[in-house]
Design an enzyme around this catalytic site. Structure first.
Site, PDB file in Angstrom:
ATOM      1  N   MET A  48       0.915  -1.264  -0.037  1.00  0.00           N
ATOM      2  CA  MET A  48       0.075  -0.014   0.112  1.00  0.00           C
ATOM      3  C   MET A  48       0.917   1.152  -0.123  1.00  0.00           C
ATOM      4  O   MET A  48       2.028   1.282   0.483  1.00  0.00           O
ATOM      5  CB  MET A  48      -0.755  -0.114   1.143  1.00  0.00           C
ATOM      6  CG  MET A  48      -0.390   0.032   2.648  1.00  0.00           C
ATOM      7  SD  MET A  48      -1.713   0.158   3.903  1.00  0.00           S
ATOM      8  CE  MET A  48      -0.754  -0.701   5.181  1.00  0.00           C
ATOM      9  N   HIS A  49       0.380   2.047  -0.924  1.00  0.00           N
ATOM     10  CA  HIS A  49       1.400   3.505  -0.729  1.00  0.00           C
ATOM     11  C   HIS A  49       0.171   4.582  -1.251  1.00  0.00           C
ATOM     12  O   HIS A  49       0.724   5.947  -1.115  1.00  0.00           O
ATOM     13  CB  HIS A  49       2.289   3.414  -1.786  1.00  0.00           C
ATOM     14  CG  HIS A  49       1.622   3.398  -3.252  1.00  0.00           C
ATOM     15  ND1 HIS A  49       1.339   2.256  -3.646  1.00  0.00           N
ATOM     16  CD2 HIS A  49       1.686   4.364  -4.152  1.00  0.00           C
ATOM     17  CE1 HIS A  49       0.793   2.445  -5.110  1.00  0.00           C
ATOM     18  NE2 HIS A  49       0.914   3.575  -5.140  1.00  0.00           N
ATOM     19  N   ARG A  50      -0.833   4.757  -1.390  1.00  0.00           N
ATOM     20  CA  ARG A  50      -1.857   5.689  -1.962  1.00  0.00           C
ATOM     21  C   ARG A  50      -2.130   6.647  -0.798  1.00  0.00           C
ATOM     22  O   ARG A  50      -2.224   6.221   0.382  1.00  0.00           O
ATOM     23  CB  ARG A  50      -3.340   5.325  -1.999  1.00  0.00           C
ATOM     24  CG  ARG A  50      -3.664   4.250  -3.286  1.00  0.00           C
ATOM     25  CD  ARG A  50      -3.758   5.115  -4.535  1.00  0.00           C
ATOM     26  NE  ARG A  50      -3.064   4.224  -5.609  1.00  0.00           N
ATOM     27  CZ  ARG A  50      -2.351   4.414  -6.533  1.00  0.00           C
ATOM     28  NH1 ARG A  50      -1.980   5.618  -6.739  1.00  0.00           N
ATOM     29  NH2 ARG A  50      -1.975   3.490  -7.377  1.00  0.00           N
ATOM     30  N   ASP A 108      -3.381  -1.482  -2.477  1.00  0.00           N
ATOM     31  CA  ASP A 108      -4.008  -0.352  -3.301  1.00  0.00           C
ATOM     32  C   ASP A 108      -3.375   0.240  -4.460  1.00  0.00           C
ATOM     33  O   ASP A 108      -3.620   1.150  -4.898  1.00  0.00           O
ATOM     34  CB  ASP A 108      -4.281   0.825  -2.105  1.00  0.00           C
ATOM     35  CG  ASP A 108      -2.819   1.277  -1.695  1.00  0.00           C
ATOM     36  OD1 ASP A 108      -1.819   0.981  -2.051  1.00  0.00           O
ATOM     37  OD2 ASP A 108      -2.832   2.186  -0.680  1.00  0.00           O
TER      38      ASP A 108
END
Ligand code: UD1
Ligand code: UDP
Length: 436
Positions: A205-207, A283
């Protein structure tokens, strides 16, 4: 004179998804220049992919680094303008929805250099995402649109873009995935790592909307702490690590026995890890596509997706960032083998793995016809005709356009929009047409 292409990349997914296009450009001996904006700069976010994918070093690195959106985009625009002014390419290729795409598309189009947008037409319809703004602006500036699916093509038609400029090529991620998984099987050493085992849940995840938001990140971490039946492998993006630390959540994850929080890994290792995973939670945009390509059920930590094809195909479930929704979905997938197997068998909507070839065919086709140009329209004041028409006769799009000197923009069959393929019969369909 022969075709000259400038390719712009800046982040991990652009390197991965443009690599097959660069390979195809080189295979055809097309003169090419590679610009790296330098948005991703850590070894494991950039150089590692040049090694894994055997890519040539960029000809220019703008070295933009991290910063606010305005600062980053402005620095990229300045650097890209200098290179394009000096290199004078026939076309500039950008990929996806990062700030490099925004900067590259604006700068090139203002220099009257045609822009080819690879992975055009995706829409989440969520204007709070920086990526959505980037996609939309790039699509306003582009000349050639290489879209992964008919659904993304239709998104563009509804924005008024001409179907003649849209090329449904599939996604180059499939080219990259198929080719490199074979290489990974022979060369990757990831299976010898201590975190590699049974029942793997790969997590990324990094959004911004997840990891910059304390409440959302906390919910996701709480859910992860409960998934003790799984071995969670979490190659964490630097943005995520920084925020986990800032919100006091990092130690908790590091101490959990079933969670392996590691640095981002190379592409070959990642593909092998993904292909051997029970499922993936993410994500990421690209990983939703890779999951359906590799038959790995995907749980997406978002409330919307610009890849709805994966959900419609049955391979992807959107869970957002609510703790219970995440844990309930994982439990359901672990206990309901019918559902799990249905997800695994979801058909890949992104093509056969020959997108790059189709992209180069389209570019060379236009170039050889001397149509790869931004022309000043001669008859600007010409009356524009546009309207809707119900067609009764058995006539194809190509025949209708020739006969009436009109362009078919969108076709509707029983209310559903379809792309106006040249050979499509218009019998009993409604068309939206104009004369440009
Ligand atoms: C960018 C893209 C996003 C894409 C993602 C792929 C935009 C607006 N966002 O997001 O669409 O999905 O790349 O991974 O273009 N950092 C490092 N080292 C690096 C790179 C970043 O430490 O090599 C850290 C910095 O603290 C930086 C933060 O990560 O501030 C965010 O990086 P940035 O490039 O702004 O956006 P991404 O989240 O990577
Ligand atoms: N990826 C990788 N190593 C990792 C995590 C991801 O090689 O540790 C690859 C993954 O296979 C995919 C791409 O990075 O091709 C996705 O990048 P990211 O999620 O950063 O960006 P997005 O696709 O969301 O723009």
């Amino acid at each position: 004179m022969s075709l000259k292409v400038v390719v712009i990349i800046g982040t991990r997914p652009e390197i991965i998804k443009m690599a097959p296009v660069i390979d195809e450009i080189e295979k055809r001996n097309v003169d090419n220049i590679l610009i790296h904006t330098g948005q991703h700069y850590d070894h494991e976010m950039s150089d590692q992919f040049f090694l894994d994918l055997e890519l040539k070093k960029p000809d220019y690195n703008i070295g933009v680094g991290s910063g606010s959106h305005g600062e980053q985009t402005a620095t990229m625009m300045k650097g890209i303008e200098e290179v394009l002014t000096a290199e004078k390419p026939d076309i500039v290729l950008v990929q996806g929805d990062t700030n490099a795409v925004l900067a590259g598309a604006i700068v090139a189009s203002k220099l009257h250099i045609p822009v080819g947008h690879v992975e055009a037409g995706l829409r989440s319809y969520d204007k709070s995402m920086p990526e959505e703004i980037n996609r939309e602006v790039a699509d306003v500036c582009s000349k050639m649109y290489f879209v992964p699916t008919e659904e993304s093509a239709i998104n563009l038609l509804f924005d008024g873009i001409s179907p003649k400029d849209v090329f449904i090529t599939g996604n180059t991620v499939v080219d990259a995935c198929i080719r490199n998984l074979e290489i990974a099987k022979k060369t990757s050493k990831i299976e010898s790592k201590s975190y590699f085992g049974e029942n793997i849940l790969t997590l990324t995840m990094h959004r911004a909307e997840n990891v910059d938001n304390k409440e959302r990140l906390q919910n996701i971490v709480d859910a992860l702490m409960e998934l003790k039946d799984l071995s969670v492998v979490f190659p964490a993006h630097p943005r995520t690590v920084k925020n986990l630390e800032k919100f006091g959540l990092l130690e908790k994850l590091q101490k959990a026995d079933h969670i392996n929080l590691i640095k981002p890994i190379g592409y070959l290792d990642f593909l092998l890890l993904l292909s051997k995973s029970k499922f993936v939670m993410t994500d990421s945009g690209g990983i939703q596509e890779e999951a359906v390509t590799l038959d790995v059920p995907c749980i997406t930590l978002r409330y919307n997706t610009e890849r709805p094809e994966t959900v419609k195909a049955g391979g992807n479930i959107l869970v957002g960032s609510q703790k219970d929704k995440i844990t309930d979905t994982v439990k359901e997938l672990l206990s309901n083998s019918n559902l799990y197997n249905r997800m695994k068998k979801a058909e890949n909507p992104y093509g056969e793995g020959n997108s790059s070839k189709q992209i180069l065919d389209a570019i060379l086709g236009l170039y050889n016809e001397d149509k790869l140009k931004i022309n000043v329209p001669e008859d600007i004041m010409k009356d524009k005709i546009r309207g809707l028409l119900r067609i009764k006769e058995n006539i194809s799009v190509r025949e209708f356009e020739k006969k009436e000197d009109l362009m078919v923009k969108i076709v509707f069959e029983e209310g559903d929009p379809i792309f106006p393929y040249d050979d499509l019969s218009l019998k009993d369909k409604i068309i939206l047409f104009d004369n440009l």
